[in-house]
Design a protein around this motif. Structure first.
Motif, PDB file in Angstrom:
ATOM      1  N   GLY A 151      41.121  51.997  50.375  1.00 15.63           N
ATOM      2  CA  GLY A 151      39.770  51.612  50.075  1.00 15.63           C
ATOM      3  C   GLY A 151      39.795  50.225  49.435  1.00 15.63           C
ATOM      4  N   GLY A 152      40.989  49.970  48.604  1.00 11.74           N
ATOM      5  CA  GLY A 152      41.192  48.673  48.084  1.00 11.74           C
ATOM      6  C   GLY A 152      41.357  47.654  49.007  1.00 11.74           C
ATOM      7  N   LEU A 153      41.970  47.784  50.322  1.00  6.79           N
ATOM      8  CA  LEU A 153      42.175  46.901  51.215  1.00  6.79           C
ATOM      9  C   LEU A 153      40.965  46.447  51.811  1.00  6.79           C
ATOM     10  CD1 LEU A 153      45.354  48.262  52.895  1.00  6.79           C
ATOM     11  CD2 LEU A 153      45.397  46.110  51.581  1.00  6.79           C
ATOM     12  N   PHE A 154      40.213  47.486  52.068  1.00  5.78           N
ATOM     13  CA  PHE A 154      38.830  47.446  52.641  1.00  5.78           C
ATOM     14  C   PHE A 154      38.184  46.586  51.772  1.00  5.78           C
ATOM     15  CE2 PHE A 154      34.483  48.392  52.896  1.00  5.78           C
ATOM     16  CZ  PHE A 154      34.174  48.066  54.507  1.00  5.78           C
ATOM     17  N   TYR A 155      37.845  46.702  50.523  1.00 10.73           N
ATOM     18  CA  TYR A 155      37.034  45.886  49.556  1.00 10.73           C
ATOM     19  C   TYR A 155      37.720  44.377  49.335  1.00 10.73           C
ATOM     20  CZ  TYR A 155      33.992  49.830  48.684  1.00 10.73           C
ATOM     21  OH  TYR A 155      33.271  51.040  48.930  1.00 10.73           O
ATOM     22  N   GLN A 164      39.292  30.437  50.766  1.00 13.01           N
ATOM     23  CA  GLN A 164      40.427  29.998  51.386  1.00 13.01           C
ATOM     24  C   GLN A 164      41.763  30.816  51.182  1.00 13.01           C
ATOM     25  OE1 GLN A 164      40.741  26.016  50.184  1.00 13.01           O
ATOM     26  NE2 GLN A 164      38.905  25.256  51.377  1.00 13.01           N
ATOM     27  N   SER A 165      42.481  30.909  52.402  1.00 17.33           N
ATOM     28  CA  SER A 165      43.697  31.525  52.043  1.00 17.33           C
ATOM     29  C   SER A 165      44.633  30.795  51.012  1.00 17.33           C
ATOM     30  CB  SER A 165      44.476  31.617  53.607  1.00 17.33           C
ATOM     31  OG  SER A 165      44.945  30.361  53.947  1.00 17.33           O
ATOM     32  N   GLY A 166      45.068  31.995  50.416  1.00 14.47           N
ATOM     33  CA  GLY A 166      46.016  31.425  49.161  1.00 14.47           C
ATOM     34  C   GLY A 166      46.158  32.358  48.056  1.00 14.47           C
ATOM     35  N   MET A 167      46.490  31.854  46.862  1.00 14.63           N
ATOM     36  CA  MET A 167      46.643  32.516  45.936  1.00 14.63           C
ATOM     37  C   MET A 167      45.538  33.547  45.542  1.00 14.63           C
ATOM     38  SD  MET A 167      49.635  33.052  45.078  1.00 14.63           S
ATOM     39  CE  MET A 167      49.666  33.927  43.212  1.00 14.63           C
ATOM     40  N   GLY A 168      44.129  32.752  45.537  1.00 17.60           N
ATOM     41  CA  GLY A 168      43.004  33.347  45.088  1.00 17.60           C
ATOM     42  C   GLY A 168      42.662  34.757  45.667  1.00 17.60           C
ATOM     43  N   ALA A 169      42.625  34.678  47.374  1.00 24.38           N
ATOM     44  CA  ALA A 169      42.511  35.400  48.253  1.00 24.38           C
ATOM     45  C   ALA A 169      43.437  36.820  48.049  1.00 24.38           C
ATOM     46  CB  ALA A 169      42.399  35.205  49.528  1.00 24.38           C
ATOM     47  N   ILE A 172      42.812  38.727  44.681  1.00 20.58           N
ATOM     48  CA  ILE A 172      41.836  39.637  44.738  1.00 20.58           C
ATOM     49  C   ILE A 172      42.125  41.105  45.449  1.00 20.58           C
ATOM     50  CG2 ILE A 172      39.440  40.287  45.806  1.00 20.58           C
ATOM     51  CD1 ILE A 172      38.576  37.136  45.203  1.00 20.58           C
ATOM     52  N   VAL A 173      42.730  40.833  46.638  1.00 24.17           N
ATOM     53  CA  VAL A 173      43.371  41.945  47.330  1.00 24.17           C
ATOM     54  C   VAL A 173      44.386  42.666  46.847  1.00 24.17           C
ATOM     55  CG1 VAL A 173      44.453  42.761  49.504  1.00 24.17           C
ATOM     56  CG2 VAL A 173      42.996  40.788  49.646  1.00 24.17           C
ATOM     57  N   LEU A 174      45.108  42.060  46.048  1.00 25.73           N
ATOM     58  CA  LEU A 174      46.258  42.827  45.197  1.00 25.73           C
ATOM     59  C   LEU A 174      45.477  43.757  44.122  1.00 25.73           C
ATOM     60  CD1 LEU A 174      49.088  43.490  44.773  1.00 25.73           C
ATOM     61  CD2 LEU A 174      49.372  41.439  43.160  1.00 25.73           C
ATOM     62  N   VAL A 175      44.678  42.846  43.417  1.00 26.51           N
ATOM     63  CA  VAL A 175      44.087  43.440  42.107  1.00 26.51           C
ATOM     64  C   VAL A 175      43.178  44.932  42.416  1.00 26.51           C
ATOM     65  CG1 VAL A 175      42.169  43.236  40.243  1.00 26.51           C
ATOM     66  CG2 VAL A 175      44.248  41.598  40.770  1.00 26.51           C
ATOM     67  N   LEU A 176      42.621  44.397  43.552  1.00 26.77           N
ATOM     68  CA  LEU A 176      41.494  45.728  44.006  1.00 26.77           C
ATOM     69  C   LEU A 176      42.425  46.834  44.568  1.00 26.77           C
ATOM     70  CD1 LEU A 176      38.485  44.049  45.477  1.00 26.77           C
ATOM     71  CD2 LEU A 176      38.752  45.054  43.493  1.00 26.77           C
ATOM     72  N   VAL A 177      43.685  46.639  45.341  1.00 29.55           N
ATOM     73  CA  VAL A 177      44.286  47.432  45.846  1.00 29.55           C
ATOM     74  C   VAL A 177      44.819  48.585  44.671  1.00 29.55           C
ATOM     75  CG1 VAL A 177      46.351  48.206  46.859  1.00 29.55           C
ATOM     76  CG2 VAL A 177      44.869  46.650  48.093  1.00 29.55           C
ATOM     77  N   VAL A 178      45.560  47.722  43.566  1.00 22.76           N
ATOM     78  CA  VAL A 178      45.974  48.297  42.505  1.00 22.76           C
ATOM     79  C   VAL A 178      44.792  49.196  41.750  1.00 22.76           C
ATOM     80  CG1 VAL A 178      46.932  48.071  40.245  1.00 22.76           C
ATOM     81  CG2 VAL A 178      48.053  46.690  42.380  1.00 22.76           C
ATOM     82  N   LEU A 179      43.947  48.650  41.578  1.00 21.82           N
ATOM     83  CA  LEU A 179      42.992  49.372  40.991  1.00 21.82           C
ATOM     84  C   LEU A 179      42.087  50.612  41.406  1.00 21.82           C
ATOM     85  CD1 LEU A 179      40.701  49.247  38.437  1.00 21.82           C
ATOM     86  CD2 LEU A 179      39.179  47.673  39.712  1.00 21.82           C
TER      87      LEU A 179
END
Length: 362
Positions: A151-155, A164-169, A172-179
């Motif tokens: 679910g975190g990967l999807f969101y 833009q690809s980089g640390m921002g994107a 977001i993916v990492l934080v949501l996956v962990v959460l």
């Protein structure tokens, strides 16, 4: 009761007539499994070794240990028994099995009912109530974490799409996956322990698993929401009070409890149980936002709108469903996805872990 029959609990076994009945209703067992059950019942209270099963049930036909494991697993399922908390068949690790329920034999000259050995006896089955809680709670945590990661990967990928690809994107993916993994793990563990409590109180095959799952989800949902609201108030001075909580947790927990009951009480296979539970979870996940509730997606969207400076936005996911924002259609569809993943994986890992542990005791 005819001569040569054995009664234990609500069951009547007639080896001569090749029948096992429960309260007069036939219980389906194939011929070899019926022979295995008859052997166990005749030797009530005594250890029946693997070699003896192979000699008297398989009659010298070479088979693997998995064949015996599957045989005992099927018998237990038909009896509504639980390897972790046995009422009928106890596993003696690395040696074999023992039938521990009281057995009545017919006729005026038959011996009185045999009772299981007291718990204090050296060879008695140990109290497995705590391991049952650990097994179901741990398995639920694994399943909830897997569902949370997906679910975190999807969101995360949906929210990061406009960036833009980089640390921002990536962040977001990492934080949501962990959460989402953390929330799923906590929720799955709570539901698993609730089901364990119900099985301890009412038995392995009881529909009380639905109540236990609902109660476990309710408690964990309420606690997580309370801690989340307090944390946001402490850190930011405000919090979104309408986040997912007790009600949503109870409904998803009930769906998982329903799947656990299907597996034990209706003897469905792992695949059918997981599929039926996932479907139930999907229905619940669609209904929750329809009646004003929120699951993880709705809660994340609420957080993003509560804090305007946040870089998180689920509006791009809403665009996939023809909405300008993460609206009611998006919440209903993603809620169904969340419910299916969470319920399917939690009940699937719960069943799988218990089966693996039961097989390991051989």
């Amino acid at each position: 009761m005819a001569p040569g029959c054995f009664r234990f609990g609500p069951f009547l076994l007639d080896p001569a007539d090749r029948r096992l009945t429960r309260d007069g209703v036939s219980v389906e067992l194939n011929a070899r499994y019926l022979d295995a059950l008859a052997l166990l019942v005749r030797e009530q209270g005594k250890l029946v070794s693997k070699d003896r099963f192979l000699e008297e049930v398989w009659r010298g036909v070479p088979v693997t240990d998995e064949a015996l494991t599957q045989c005992i697993r099927t018998i237990r399922r038909q009896l509504g028994d639980d390897a972790a908390n046995p009422r009928f068949i106890e596993t003696v690790p690395k040696h074999g099995y023992r039938f521990v329920a009281p057995v009545e034999t017919p006729g005026p000259d038959a011996p009185p009912p045999v009772t299981a050995a007291p718990v204090s006896a050296p060879d008695a089955a140990p109290d497995r109530s705590q391991p049952l809680f650990l097994q179901l709670g741990g398995a639920g945590m694994i399943g909830g974490a897997i569902a949370g990661v997906l679910g975190g990967l999807f969101y995360g990928l949906g929210a990061a799409q406009p960036l833009q690809s980089g640390m921002g994107a990536s962040s977001i993916v990492l934080v949501l996956v962990v959460l989402t993994a953390a929330v799923g793990m906590i929720g799955g563990g709570g539901v698993g322990m609730g089901i364990a409590a119900a099985r301890t109180a009412w038995g392995h095959a009881s529909p009380g698993a639905i109540i236990g799952g609902a109660f476990g989800g309710l408690v964990i949902g309420a606690v997580v929401k309370l801690l989340g609201v307090d944390a946001f108030n402490l850190l930011f001075g405000q919090s979104p009070a309408a986040m997912t909580g007790a009600g949503e947790g109870a409904l998803l927990g009930a769906a998982i409890g329903f799947g656990a009951w299907l597996s034990a009480g209706r003897a469905l296979s792992l695949r059918l149980t997981a599929a039926a539970t996932a479907l139930s979870g999907a229905v619940v996940g669609v209904l929750i936002p329809s009646f004003g509730g929120r699951l993880m997606g709705g809660s994340l969207d609420l957080l993003a709108r509560q804090f305007p400076t946040s870089r998180l936005s689920l509006d791009p996911i809403g665009g996939l469903f023809g909405e300008a924002s993460f609206g009611p259609v998006s919440q209903a569809v993603t809620g169904g996805l969340e419910g299916a993943l969470f319920c399917g994986f939690v009940v699937g890992t719960t069943i799988l872990v218990q089966r693996r542990l039961a097989a390991a005791r051989l």
